[in-house]
Design an enzyme around this catalytic site. Structure first.
Site, PDB file in Angstrom:
ATOM      1  N   HIS A  26     -26.983  40.242  48.195  1.00 35.43           N
ATOM      2  CA  HIS A  26     -26.462  38.878  48.395  1.00 35.43           C
ATOM      3  C   HIS A  26     -25.275  38.632  47.463  1.00 35.43           C
ATOM      4  O   HIS A  26     -24.248  38.090  47.870  1.00 35.43           O
ATOM      5  CB  HIS A  26     -27.532  37.827  48.060  1.00 35.43           C
ATOM      6  N   LYS A  83     -41.316  31.310  57.131  1.00 38.79           N
ATOM      7  CA  LYS A  83     -41.547  32.197  55.986  1.00 38.79           C
ATOM      8  C   LYS A  83     -42.303  31.455  54.893  1.00 38.79           C
ATOM      9  O   LYS A  83     -42.034  30.279  54.655  1.00 38.79           O
ATOM     10  CB  LYS A  83     -40.206  32.676  55.408  1.00 38.79           C
ATOM     11  N   ARG A  89     -26.300  44.226  57.274  1.00 32.29           N
ATOM     12  CA  ARG A  89     -26.744  45.472  56.654  1.00 32.29           C
ATOM     13  C   ARG A  89     -26.757  46.610  57.654  1.00 32.29           C
ATOM     14  O   ARG A  89     -26.381  47.720  57.363  1.00 32.29           O
ATOM     15  CB  ARG A  89     -28.165  45.298  56.089  1.00 32.29           C
ATOM     16  N   SER A  97     -34.713  40.854  50.173  1.00 35.21           N
ATOM     17  CA  SER A  97     -35.609  40.129  49.259  1.00 35.21           C
ATOM     18  C   SER A  97     -37.037  40.659  49.416  1.00 35.21           C
ATOM     19  O   SER A  97     -37.793  40.729  48.444  1.00 35.21           O
ATOM     20  CB  SER A  97     -35.575  38.632  49.566  1.00 35.21           C
TER      21      SER A  97
END
Ligand code: ADP
Length: 161
Positions: free
Chosen positions: A17, A41, A90, A128
């Site tokens: 990030h 989440k 990514r 994360s």
């Protein structure tokens, strides 16, 4: 002044990030890093904690501001006079969802564009979730997260047992 918005869960912020934030801060006059609330989440860190971890990690970037939002992203952009949403990619697996979101946002507000920055090859594997998994087993996190927040993660994991 050109402003951009970089949204995400940041639970917690990683070096991946931070790499995107740094590069966006060189392109735009101002970058809003926005902690979004994702009801799907269950986060490890509260929204305020996540904001604080981002602040600690970005304190040397004078044109980065940290904020939070739980409504439509394009509304945040409009209220803050930002016309660009920055996203990090990514792998191809990120692309499908991010492309859908970019088109949906464009449909809601045609003035907003999404700029995709390719992840640095050093961080393509990093998320994360990977950080939290490694932290649970006591791994050295110094290659994963900004050093300013290493202790915060270790302490949170210890607190959670
Ligand atoms: P995650 O929980 O998957 O780590 P976030 O929702 O916090 O991700 O991600 C916010 C944004 O940051 C998304 O655009 C995501 O693709 C991007 N991002 C996440 N990790 C990286 C990385 N290692 N390199 C580049 N971009 C990343």
């Amino acid at each position: 002044m050109t402003s951009a918005v970089y949204p995400g869960s940041f639970d917690p912020i990683t070096l991946g990030h931070l790499n995107i934030i740094k590069r966006a801060s060189l392109i735009f006059d101002k970058v809003h890093v926005v902690v979004m609330v994702n009801s799907d989440k269950r986060p490890l860190f509260t929204r305020e904690e996540r904001m604080e971890l981002i602040r600690k990690s970005t304190k040397t970037y004078s044109n980065v501001v940290v904020d939070t939002w739980d409504d439509l992203l394009v509304k945040y952009c409009k209220e803050n006079d930002a016309k660009v949403v920055v996203k990090g990619l990514r792998a191809v697996s990120d692309f499908d969802w991010e492309f859908q979101m970019a088109l949906a946002n464009k449909k809601i507000d045609p003035n907003i564009d999404t700029l995709f920055l390719a992840s640095s090859e050093k961080y393509t594997y990093l998320s994360s979730t990977v950080v939290k998994e490694m932290a649970k087993y006591g791994a050295d996190l110094s290659g994963f997260v900004p050093r300013e927040i290493l202790d915060d993660i270790v302490n949170k994991i210890a607190e959670r047992g």
